[in-house]
Scaffold this motif. Sequence first.
Motif, short mmCIF file in Angstrom:
data_model
loop_
_atom_site.label_atom_id
_atom_site.label_comp_id
_atom_site.label_asym_id
_atom_site.label_seq_id
_atom_site.Cartn_x
_atom_site.Cartn_y
_atom_site.Cartn_z
N ASN A 1 0.85 -1.20 0.00
CA ASN A 1 0.00 0.00 0.00
C ASN A 1 0.88 1.25 0.00
O ASN A 1 1.09 1.85 1.06
CB ASN A 1 -0.88 0.03 1.25
N PRO A 2 1.42 1.64 -1.15
CA PRO A 2 2.35 2.77 -1.17
C PRO A 2 1.83 4.05 -0.52
O PRO A 2 2.62 4.87 -0.08
CB PRO A 2 2.61 2.98 -2.67
N GLY A 3 0.54 4.21 -0.38
CA GLY A 3 0.00 5.38 0.28
C GLY A 3 0.22 5.38 1.79
O GLY A 3 0.00 6.38 2.46
N CYS A 4 0.68 4.25 2.32
CA CYS A 4 0.90 4.13 3.77
C CYS A 4 2.33 4.47 4.18
O CYS A 4 2.68 4.33 5.34
CB CYS A 4 0.57 2.71 4.23
N GLY A 5 3.13 4.89 3.22
CA GLY A 5 4.50 5.26 3.55
C GLY A 5 5.44 5.07 2.38
O GLY A 5 5.00 4.85 1.25
N ARG A 6 6.71 5.18 2.68
CA ARG A 6 7.69 5.00 1.62
C ARG A 6 8.98 4.43 2.19
O ARG A 6 9.29 4.60 3.37
CB ARG A 6 7.95 6.32 0.90
N ILE A 7 9.69 3.75 1.31
CA ILE A 7 10.97 3.15 1.69
C ILE A 7 12.06 4.10 1.21
O ILE A 7 12.10 4.48 0.04
CB ILE A 7 11.14 1.77 1.05
N LEU A 8 12.90 4.48 2.13
CA LEU A 8 14.00 5.38 1.85
C LEU A 8 15.31 4.60 2.01
O LEU A 8 15.33 3.54 2.63
CB LEU A 8 13.98 6.56 2.82
N PHE B 1 6.52 5.49 7.66
CA PHE B 1 5.13 5.03 7.65
C PHE B 1 4.22 6.22 7.91
O PHE B 1 4.58 7.12 8.66
CB PHE B 1 4.91 3.99 8.75
N GLU B 2 3.05 6.20 7.31
CA GLU B 2 2.04 7.22 7.57
C GLU B 2 0.86 6.53 8.22
O GLU B 2 0.36 5.53 7.72
CB GLU B 2 1.64 7.92 6.28
N PHE B 3 0.46 7.07 9.37
CA PHE B 3 -0.62 6.47 10.15
C PHE B 3 -1.44 7.58 10.79
O PHE B 3 -0.90 8.38 11.57
CB PHE B 3 -0.03 5.54 11.23
N GLU B 4 -2.70 7.66 10.44
CA GLU B 4 -3.62 8.65 11.00
C GLU B 4 -3.03 10.06 11.00
O GLU B 4 -3.07 10.77 12.00
CB GLU B 4 -4.04 8.24 12.42
N GLY B 5 -2.44 10.43 9.89
CA GLY B 5 -1.88 11.77 9.74
C GLY B 5 -0.50 11.96 10.35
O GLY B 5 0.08 13.03 10.23
N ARG B 6 0.02 10.96 11.01
CA ARG B 6 1.36 11.02 11.61
C ARG B 6 2.35 10.30 10.72
O ARG B 6 2.00 9.35 10.03
CB ARG B 6 1.40 10.32 12.97
N LYS B 7 3.58 10.74 10.77
CA LYS B 7 4.66 10.03 10.09
C LYS B 7 5.53 9.37 11.14
O LYS B 7 5.92 9.99 12.12
CB LYS B 7 5.49 10.98 9.23
N ILE B 8 5.80 8.10 10.92
CA ILE B 8 6.64 7.32 11.82
C ILE B 8 7.81 6.82 11.00
O ILE B 8 7.62 6.07 10.04
CB ILE B 8 5.86 6.13 12.42
N LYS B 9 9.01 7.23 11.38
CA LYS B 9 10.19 6.81 10.62
C LYS B 9 11.01 5.82 11.44
O LYS B 9 11.30 6.07 12.61
CB LYS B 9 11.05 8.02 10.25
#
Length: 183
Positions: free
Chosen positions: A73-80, A86-94
Motif C-alpha cells: 500500500n504505497p499510500g501508507c508510507g515510503r521506503i528510503l 510510515f504514515e498512520f492517521e496523519g502522523r509520520k513514523i520513521k
Amino acid sequence: FPDATNAKIRAVSNSDLRKIKVDGLVVNTYHLLREKLISKIERKGGIHKFMNFSRPIISDSGGFQVMSLIHDNPGCGRILEDGAEFEFEGRKIKLTPEKCIQLQMKIGADIIMCLDDCTKPEADEKSQEVSVARTIKWGERCKNEFVKLTKNKKVKPLLFAIVQGGENKGLRSLCARELIRIG
C-alpha cells in the motif's frame, strides 16, 4: 512464540500462557511505536515487567510492515535508503536501522531483529535485488548501533538479521553470507 504485537496476547491471560508453557512471545517495534507504548514500557522497567511475563521475548523490527504496509500500500508510507517512513492517521513514523535497535534496547527484549526490507517471496528479481542490498546495508547499520549500545553491558540481547531474496536461492544465499559476515 505467540504474537503479542502490541505487548499483549488477546483472549489469553498470562496465567494461561504459563500453564501451557509457551516458550516466549513476539512483540513488534513498529506497532509499539505507533501505539506510543515504548516510553510506557521503558518507565515500567522493560517489556517483561510491562507484560508481567518472565520468559524470552523477541521484538520484531518492523521490517514485515515494510512489506505489508508500504510495498502492498504505497499510500501508507515510503521506503528510503536510510529507513522506512510510515504514515498512520496523519502522523509520520520513521524507522531507521539505528532507531529500530535503540527502541528494541529501550524495551529490553531478549532477542532483537535488524530492520530489513521485506518483500513478498514472488516479487520480481529486480525488487528482490534491491531488497537484499538494502537489507544488507541496514543490517550493517543495525549491528554498528547494537555494538555501540551494548559495549558496556555484561548481559546483552541476541541480535538476529532476516534473510531476504524471495524465491531466488542465489539472492537468499548472498544475503545470508553477507549478514553472517556482518556478524
